[in-house]
Every structure is written in structure tokens, then in C-alpha cells.
Motif scaffolding. Sequence first.
Motif, PDB file in Angstrom:
ATOM      1  N   SER A 288       0.844  -1.193   0.000  1.00 21.10           N
ATOM      2  CA  SER A 288       0.000   0.000   0.000  1.00 21.10           C
ATOM      3  C   SER A 288       0.874   1.235   0.000  1.00 21.10           C
ATOM      4  O   SER A 288       2.047   1.195   0.394  1.00 21.10           O
ATOM      5  CB  SER A 288      -0.895   0.022   1.247  1.00 21.10           C
ATOM      6  N   ASP A 289       0.330   2.352  -0.431  1.00 17.17           N
ATOM      7  CA  ASP A 289       0.988   3.625  -0.169  1.00 17.17           C
ATOM      8  C   ASP A 289       0.807   3.937   1.313  1.00 17.17           C
ATOM      9  O   ASP A 289       0.087   3.219   2.036  1.00 17.17           O
ATOM     10  CB  ASP A 289       0.411   4.731  -1.052  1.00 17.17           C
ATOM     11  N   SER A 290       1.443   4.978   1.786  1.00 14.72           N
ATOM     12  CA  SER A 290       1.384   5.315   3.210  1.00 14.72           C
ATOM     13  C   SER A 290      -0.066   5.342   3.697  1.00 14.72           C
ATOM     14  O   SER A 290      -0.900   6.086   3.178  1.00 14.72           O
ATOM     15  CB  SER A 290       2.024   6.677   3.458  1.00 14.72           C
ATOM     16  N   THR A 291      -0.354   4.552   4.720  1.00 14.02           N
ATOM     17  CA  THR A 291      -1.718   4.501   5.247  1.00 14.02           C
ATOM     18  C   THR A 291      -2.030   5.679   6.164  1.00 14.02           C
ATOM     19  O   THR A 291      -3.139   5.768   6.693  1.00 14.02           O
ATOM     20  CB  THR A 291      -1.947   3.193   6.013  1.00 14.02           C
ATOM     21  N   ALA A 292      -1.059   6.559   6.350  1.00 11.63           N
ATOM     22  CA  ALA A 292      -1.318   7.783   7.115  1.00 11.63           C
ATOM     23  C   ALA A 292      -1.860   8.897   6.231  1.00 11.63           C
ATOM     24  O   ALA A 292      -2.271   9.949   6.728  1.00 11.63           O
ATOM     25  CB  ALA A 292      -0.030   8.256   7.794  1.00 11.63           C
ATOM     26  N   MET A 293      -1.924   8.667   4.922  1.00 16.29           N
ATOM     27  CA  MET A 293      -2.346   9.709   3.989  1.00 16.29           C
ATOM     28  C   MET A 293      -3.845   9.979   4.079  1.00 16.29           C
ATOM     29  O   MET A 293      -4.649   9.073   4.315  1.00 16.29           O
ATOM     30  CB  MET A 293      -2.007   9.307   2.561  1.00 16.29           C
ATOM     31  N   GLY A 294      -4.185  11.237   3.792  1.00 18.74           N
ATOM     32  CA  GLY A 294      -5.582  11.646   3.800  1.00 18.74           C
ATOM     33  C   GLY A 294      -6.420  10.949   2.753  1.00 18.74           C
ATOM     34  O   GLY A 294      -7.639  10.825   2.908  1.00 18.74           O
ATOM     35  N   GLY A 295      -5.785  10.480   1.669  1.00 20.91           N
ATOM     36  CA  GLY A 295      -6.531   9.770   0.640  1.00 20.91           C
ATOM     37  C   GLY A 295      -7.162   8.494   1.145  1.00 20.91           C
ATOM     38  O   GLY A 295      -8.157   8.021   0.583  1.00 20.91           O
ATOM     39  N   LEU A 296      -6.593   7.924   2.221  1.00 17.68           N
ATOM     40  CA  LEU A 296      -7.190   6.755   2.860  1.00 17.68           C
ATOM     41  C   LEU A 296      -7.963   7.137   4.112  1.00 17.68           C
ATOM     42  O   LEU A 296      -9.099   6.695   4.310  1.00 17.68           O
ATOM     43  CB  LEU A 296      -6.111   5.728   3.220  1.00 17.68           C
ATOM     44  N   THR A 297      -7.358   7.974   4.962  1.00 19.14           N
ATOM     45  CA  THR A 297      -7.995   8.284   6.244  1.00 19.14           C
ATOM     46  C   THR A 297      -9.296   9.066   6.080  1.00 19.14           C
ATOM     47  O   THR A 297     -10.161   9.016   6.953  1.00 19.14           O
ATOM     48  CB  THR A 297      -7.038   9.070   7.152  1.00 19.14           C
ATOM     49  N   SER A 298      -9.445   9.786   4.952  1.00 19.38           N
ATOM     50  CA  SER A 298     -10.705  10.499   4.721  1.00 19.38           C
ATOM     51  C   SER A 298     -11.761   9.609   4.067  1.00 19.38           C
ATOM     52  O   SER A 298     -12.922   9.993   3.964  1.00 19.38           O
ATOM     53  CB  SER A 298     -10.456  11.736   3.846  1.00 19.38           C
ATOM     54  N   PHE A 317       1.336  -3.376   4.663  1.00 16.70           N
ATOM     55  CA  PHE A 317       0.659  -2.211   5.229  1.00 16.70           C
ATOM     56  C   PHE A 317       1.739  -1.193   5.558  1.00 16.70           C
ATOM     57  O   PHE A 317       2.555  -1.403   6.454  1.00 16.70           O
ATOM     58  CB  PHE A 317      -0.111  -2.639   6.489  1.00 16.70           C
ATOM     59  N   LEU A 318       1.763  -0.076   4.817  1.00 20.80           N
ATOM     60  CA  LEU A 318       2.874   0.870   4.903  1.00 20.80           C
ATOM     61  C   LEU A 318       2.582   2.006   5.872  1.00 20.80           C
ATOM     62  O   LEU A 318       1.615   2.752   5.701  1.00 20.80           O
ATOM     63  CB  LEU A 318       3.172   1.429   3.508  1.00 20.80           C
ATOM     64  N   PHE A 319       3.411   2.115   6.894  1.00 22.55           N
ATOM     65  CA  PHE A 319       3.428   3.206   7.877  1.00 22.55           C
ATOM     66  C   PHE A 319       2.233   3.160   8.835  1.00 22.55           C
ATOM     67  O   PHE A 319       1.165   2.644   8.516  1.00 22.55           O
ATOM     68  CB  PHE A 319       3.497   4.578   7.226  1.00 22.55           C
ATOM     69  N   SER A 320       2.468   3.749   9.975  1.00 19.63           N
ATOM     70  CA  SER A 320       1.422   3.816  11.003  1.00 19.63           C
ATOM     71  C   SER A 320       1.801   4.898  11.995  1.00 19.63           C
ATOM     72  O   SER A 320       2.965   5.023  12.369  1.00 19.63           O
ATOM     73  CB  SER A 320       1.299   2.473  11.719  1.00 19.63           C
ATOM     74  N   ARG A 321       0.814   5.666  12.421  1.00 24.42           N
ATOM     75  CA  ARG A 321       1.044   6.638  13.494  1.00 24.42           C
ATOM     76  C   ARG A 321       0.968   5.966  14.863  1.00 24.42           C
ATOM     77  O   ARG A 321       1.418   6.514  15.864  1.00 24.42           O
ATOM     78  CB  ARG A 321       0.029   7.772  13.411  1.00 24.42           C
ATOM     79  N   ASN A 322       0.385   4.775  14.912  1.00 19.04           N
ATOM     80  CA  ASN A 322       0.238   4.022  16.155  1.00 19.04           C
ATOM     81  C   ASN A 322       0.308   2.542  15.801  1.00 19.04           C
ATOM     82  O   ASN A 322      -0.700   1.892  15.551  1.00 19.04           O
ATOM     83  CB  ASN A 322      -1.094   4.363  16.837  1.00 19.04           C
ATOM     84  N   ALA A 323       1.537   2.006  15.765  1.00 24.31           N
ATOM     85  CA  ALA A 323       1.737   0.651  15.273  1.00 24.31           C
ATOM     86  C   ALA A 323       0.987  -0.375  16.111  1.00 24.31           C
ATOM     87  O   ALA A 323       0.300  -1.255  15.567  1.00 24.31           O
ATOM     88  CB  ALA A 323       3.231   0.330  15.237  1.00 24.31           C
ATOM     89  N   ALA A 324       1.112  -0.285  17.424  1.00 23.48           N
ATOM     90  CA  ALA A 324       0.426  -1.254  18.281  1.00 23.48           C
ATOM     91  C   ALA A 324      -1.082  -1.178  18.092  1.00 23.48           C
ATOM     92  O   ALA A 324      -1.779  -2.209  18.041  1.00 23.48           O
ATOM     93  CB  ALA A 324       0.797  -1.016  19.740  1.00 23.48           C
ATOM     94  N   GLY A 325      -1.610   0.042  17.969  1.00 22.90           N
ATOM     95  CA  GLY A 325      -3.045   0.214  17.764  1.00 22.90           C
ATOM     96  C   GLY A 325      -3.499  -0.339  16.433  1.00 22.90           C
ATOM     97  O   GLY A 325      -4.557  -0.993  16.352  1.00 22.90           O
TER      98      GLY A 325
END
Length: 566
Positions: A288-298, A317-325
Motif C-alpha cells: 500500500s501507499d502510506s496509510t497515514a495519507m488523507g486519501g485513505l484516512t478520509s 501495510f505501509l506506515f502507522s502513526r500508532n503501530a500497536a493500535g
Amino acid sequence: MSAELTFPTASTPNPLSISAEAQAWVNRTRDNLSVEQQIAQLFVLSSREDTDAEIDELCGVQPGGIHRFPTESLDRAWYATREVMARSEVPMLLSGDIEGGTISYPFCTQIPNQMGIAACDDLALTEALARVLAVESRALGYNWSLTPVVDINRAFRSALIGTRSYGSNVDKIIEHGCTHVRTLQAHGLAATAKHWPGDGLDDRDQHVATTVNSQTLDEWMQTFGRIFRALIDQGVASVMSAHIAFPAFIRSMLPNAGRSAFEPASVSKLLNEELLRNRLGFRGLIVSDSTAMGGLTSWMDRATAVPAVIENGCDVFLFSRNAAGDMKHMLDGLRAGRLSERRLNEAVTRVLTFKASLGLHTASLESRLAPLEQVRAQLQTVSHRAVAREAAGRSLTLVKDTQQLLPLDPTRHRRVVIISDAGSNFFAGAPARSFAPLCDELTRRGFEVRAFDPHAVPTRENADLVLYVLGQEATPTASHIYIDFAKLHAGGRNAMRQFNRELPTMLISFGQPYFLYDAPNFQTYVNGYCSLADQQIELARRLVGEASFSGVSPVDAFCGLEQLRW
């Protein structure tokens, strides 16, 4: 369904082909992992600081890989990489956006970005530059490059694609992209074609919104379909599935798709499994592209999005602001049936197979990352610097000089006023942005260079030449790229004041190639694509006629407008 969207798949190479012994390691390793450990293998987390605290945090969750962003200290970068490798129970992937330009380590050989490379218009040089990237990246411990960018640069206001692209010509993108992939992978560095299903047509940025590939099926087949299929045939190891919608294909399968026609590819089973795997025959890893991006989170809430990325065809699954979560979200999705056991098993197997195909299952720590001084000796070698310097000079493109200003002469253009905007870096560890090399080179050749002063604006009495120098390369979250005359001239009212009819004036871009759109009456314009020191030094030589301009524009720098040509 359009017949053109059906490809023969029998002959497509398998970039994840491994030996029976390696397959046994994959099966044994997978089966010995707990469900939680299997889920962790799907995650590639980002490293930006190289601190002990960050290392502890990353190693604490035992992800499948670490993605390194540029940092400033080789010693710390080496130490951090060594630590995460040594503390990984399963060999770890080490990835990076190894694109050149401002996405570079300051202690590595700095080469032009992809558009600068394309402007050289020389596949042998493209190969030589890719070899520099591969050798130095491997020395730093990398085994996976999230390059090349194979998007088509047509949205000239886009801040995101621009200089990261090989341009707008599909055949050129294929040639340079395949050369890059072939060279990296010959040196043991897996390559990645991005951004699936194709970016560069929408001037919005998937970092902040879900963007759309608005092509018809036939248009897509003649462009991105050809590009991705060529890279698949080249054996590219991975493809990055982006937060980009492709409604024409979705509606060809589901005519009444409604909102789901605009779902991001990163969570689209139809785009990842049906189009990429079944139709194009891709057999490698989908990240995936960064999963922190607004294109996914929105698009969807986090708890839903996390398992959806894997369930709908991505293996990583690329990147996370909260890996454990996020790992808990993945586990909860598995327990609730939003992530199937089939897809979890398939993705984990593919990640481990990817690692085995890179030889990580048998590689020693020393073979993956040599002692620090050995690493240092492989960076910025004389031969690597020579290749980078050659490319810097050959990339420089004289777009127009209808006033016949060039070559500059210190007897006629002695007093030079620089009006500049060096631009910003998205990555904290990227090389510092400054136009000091250009100013120093001009001064050394007898010019008197001073910065623009809004309280003493250039006139015929105090100046002989005005140089507008801009340095903004393609960058995430910058909205749109344009010449901000209010910023350059220190005020909105001053923005209306123009000097190009009163004094010889030149526009120089060490970044995006379309700045002429905002200055259509400027008669001399040069594209340099990135502001690395070599670019600036080589430009000074060409401005005074010590060398000639040879760059070939990879895009229409006139933006399709006749007005700009004059």
C-alpha cells in the motif's frame, strides 16, 4: 468488458520465484509465528530520527520491515540500521524512497530527481545513475527501493508528481522505468512501480484527499496499462497501490457502483486482484501507499481501513502513526471476519517469500551491513560523483531565450539582482536548500550579485540583470505549485510590480518545470529540476557559455499555451 483489458498472463515473470530450500524456510517460519507475529510481518514502519527511543519502539513490535527517511548523520544511520537488523527475530526488510533530488542523504552521492534524469535523454546514463543508487543503498543496508515513479506528468499545477516523474511521454517512462528496475534488481535491491493505478492526471494530492484517475478504459490501456505491463514483464518485484480511484474500471465491473466507484486502489479488490493480478498478470508483492495519507484516512475510519488494506489485495501495510493500535485493528478485523484467514496467510507467505527472494533468510548481519568505515568508503566515490556531475549538467534545459540574452557577460550584466525562493523540504534530513553555489559561481566569474531588496527595487540605474531563481521540487501536501510573486516581492502590492520589460530578466527553476505558466512574458527560461549543488555549478557554466545546454524537456514546459512561447 473491453477486450483490450485482457492480457496474456502465462508468460509474465515471477519476481518472487525461490528455491525449494527457501520455500521450506518460508513455510517453516510462517507456521512457527503466532497470529500476532504474522500480522506484524505485514507492517513496514517508518524511521525518521535514529534515536535509541525510536529504535526501541520499532523493535518492540517486531514489524516486517523498516522504511528509512533521510537523516543527517551517517554514524547514527548506520547504528540505527544495525540495531534493528540485529534485534529482528525474522530478517527485516529495509526500504526507502530512493528517488534522487531532495529525497537524498547528505552523506550519499546526490543525483538528479527522475525528471532531471529523463531530461538527460540517455538510457546509458539512466543506468549508470541507477547503479550509483543501488550500490550506495545496498551499502547502507537497503534491500527494497520504493521506486521508480512511473506516473504521467500532465497536471501542471500538481505539487506531488512533477519532478518525481520521468515526464509525460509514455514510451520514455517505460524506457527509463525499465532501465531503473533492471539495474536496481541486478544489484539485489527490489524495485517498486508506483503509483498504481496511475497518478499525474489529477492535480490534487493523495496525501490529503482521495484522487481520481479519470481516464476511460481505452485511454488507460494506452498509457498506464502499457507502463505497468512493461514493468511487470521486466520483472519488477513490487507495485505500490495508491489512494487513487479508477472509476472507469470499477464501473465496467459494477455499473451501479455509486460511491464505491471512487474507492482508493489501496482498498479495492477489483483494482488489486482483478486488474493488477488477473488481467496484467502481476505475481510480485503489492504494498500500500502510506496509510497515514488523507486519501485513505478520509475515505474510511481507521478500524475499518486497517484490515481492508490487506483483505483487498495489498500484502504490506505501509506506515502507522500508532503501530500497536493498528496491529490490534488488524487482529480485531481478523476475529470479526473483515480480514479472512486466506488473505492473512497469503499476504504473510508473500512477504516471507519476498524476503527469501532477496536472500535475507541466509544472509549474515555483516553481509547485510558492513562495518561503518567500509560503508563510508562506498559512498560518494570519485566515480559516483563524476556520474552525478555529468547528469547534473546534461539535464539542464534551456526552454526559451527569445530575447537572446545568453550567454551572460559580466561586462554587460555585471550587477545581478537575485529574486529567489529556495522552496521547502518535506523530509527533515534532506539536503539543505540554498542558492549559494550559483551565487558563488557567478561572483567568481566577475558578476556582482545581490539579493532583492523591496526598498531598493532593481532599476536601470542600479542593476543590469534580474534573475528569478525558484527551487520547489515536487513535494507532498503543498497543494499547488505556482510563482508566489507576493512572497518573492515582499508584499501583495509589490507582486504587481514586474521588471522584465525594464531590465533583462531570466527565470530559472531548480524544481517544477511549469513556472513559465505564471510568467508568460518572461523571455528567457531554464529548467534545472533540482537545486543540488552540482546543478547550480553546471548551470553557471552554461549561463556564461562555457558549456552548452543539452537537456531535452520531458514535459511541455509551455503547458500547451502558445502565449508562453513568445
